[in-house]
Design an enzyme around this catalytic site. Structure first.
Site, PDB file in Angstrom:
ATOM      1  CG  HIS A   1      -1.686   3.191   4.520  1.00 42.29           C
ATOM      2  ND1 HIS A   1      -2.891   2.742   5.410  1.00 42.29           N
ATOM      3  CD2 HIS A   1      -1.342   2.119   3.899  1.00 42.29           C
ATOM      4  CE1 HIS A   1      -2.887   1.251   5.502  1.00 42.29           C
ATOM      5  NE2 HIS A   1      -1.970   0.944   4.363  1.00 42.29           N
TER       6      HIS A   1
ATOM      7  CG  ASP B   1      -4.931   4.149   7.369  1.00 42.87           C
ATOM      8  OD1 ASP B   1      -4.127   5.709   8.202  1.00 42.87           O
ATOM      9  OD2 ASP B   1      -4.699   3.776   7.615  1.00 42.87           O
TER      10      ASP B   1
ATOM     11  CB  SER C   1      -0.843  -0.070   0.848  1.00 49.01           C
ATOM     12  OG  SER C   1      -0.182  -0.661   2.755  1.00 49.01           O
TER      13      SER C   1
END
Length: 263
Positions: A233, A230, A67
């Site tokens: 990330h 979050d 990611s």
């Protein structure tokens, strides 16, 4: 008597190990609840030709990994890791850059093979950047096993004529939602994986970039700025800092393989 003591010590250690494992399992569940998935699981599509107004054949830049490589957490395409790298490379090399992102959110190192399989048979990037490892750590994949998958991916890319830059596993000890002592354990595990990834890079002729050293302190000291919603990330600022750490290695690889236009 000695045998009895040994058995008692063994039993005690077993109970302690079980207790530690239960504690870490509970803390992992707490971390998952805290982090959640407010960003979803699909990153922005930043694949395009960046700085098309520049002259020359576009530089082919490939991103593989998880990611972080995919840019999850960025709110605009130009804020993703790929977008930031592409713009900066174009500016430094005075040529347009065509970005291709094969990275997939949630990937472990085992996914690199599939990401390469998905590339066109005749595709050759001028430089490939691999950033992977965080999910290997959180899923307790042995570092050597993860590094072996990375090595295989590097070799396959090199066989296509593509030089590789490896952004080693970042320090997961910077993740504030993860309680202690699990956070310290993740930090140590990510460090071990980063070492294995560095060894693989040097052994195969890839260029390693130590993200733990390059950006870890900044992420630890400025979590509100460096992390996205979050708190797991990177934010736009976090991706900018990460791209800045990777950029010198990417430009070095490109300069070694192609002449640079005069400024």
């Amino acid at each position: 008597m000695v045998r009895v003591r040994i058995l008692m010590i063994g039993a005690t250690l077993g109970v302690v190990a079980l207790g530690v494992r239960m504690l870490l399992t509970r803390q992992a569940a707490i971390a998952r609840r805290r982090i959640g998935k407010p960003l979803g699981e699909i990153s922005l599509d930043a694949d395009r030709v960046w700085k098309k107004s520049l002259e020359g054949r576009p530089i082919e830049l490939l991103l593989l990994g998880d990611s972080l490589a995919a840019g999850l957490g960025a709110e605009r395409r130009k804020e993703t890791l790929g977008g930031r790298l592409a713009k900066s490379v174009a500016k430094g090399m005075l040529r347009p850059v065509r970005l291709r992102t094969a990275a997939v959110v949630g990937s472990e190192s085992t996914a690199l093979a599939g990401q390469i399989d998905g590339l066109p048979d005749d595709y050759r990037a001028d430089a490939a950047v691999i950033v992977v490892g965080g999910n290997d750590v959180t899923h307790m994949v042995p570092p050597r096993s993860a590094a072996a998958e990375l090595e295989s991916a590097i070799i396959r890319l090199q066989e296509r004529g593509t030089p590789v830059i490896v952004g080693t596993c970042p320090d997961l000890g910077t993740l504030q939602p993860v309680p202690q002592p699990l956070r310290t354990l993740l930090s140590r595990m990510s460090y071990r994986l980063a070492l294995e990834q560095t060894r693989v890079a040097w052994r195969t002729g890839a260029v390693p970039v130590d993200l733990r050293r390059a950006v870890g302190t900044t992420f630890r000291e400025q979590p509100d700025e460096m992390f996205s919603l979050d708190r797991f990330h990177p934010s736009a600022a976090g991706y900018r800092r990460t791209a800045e750490a990777l950029l010198p290695a990417v430009e070095m690889v490109l300069r070694q393989s192609a002449p640079v236009p005069a400024r």
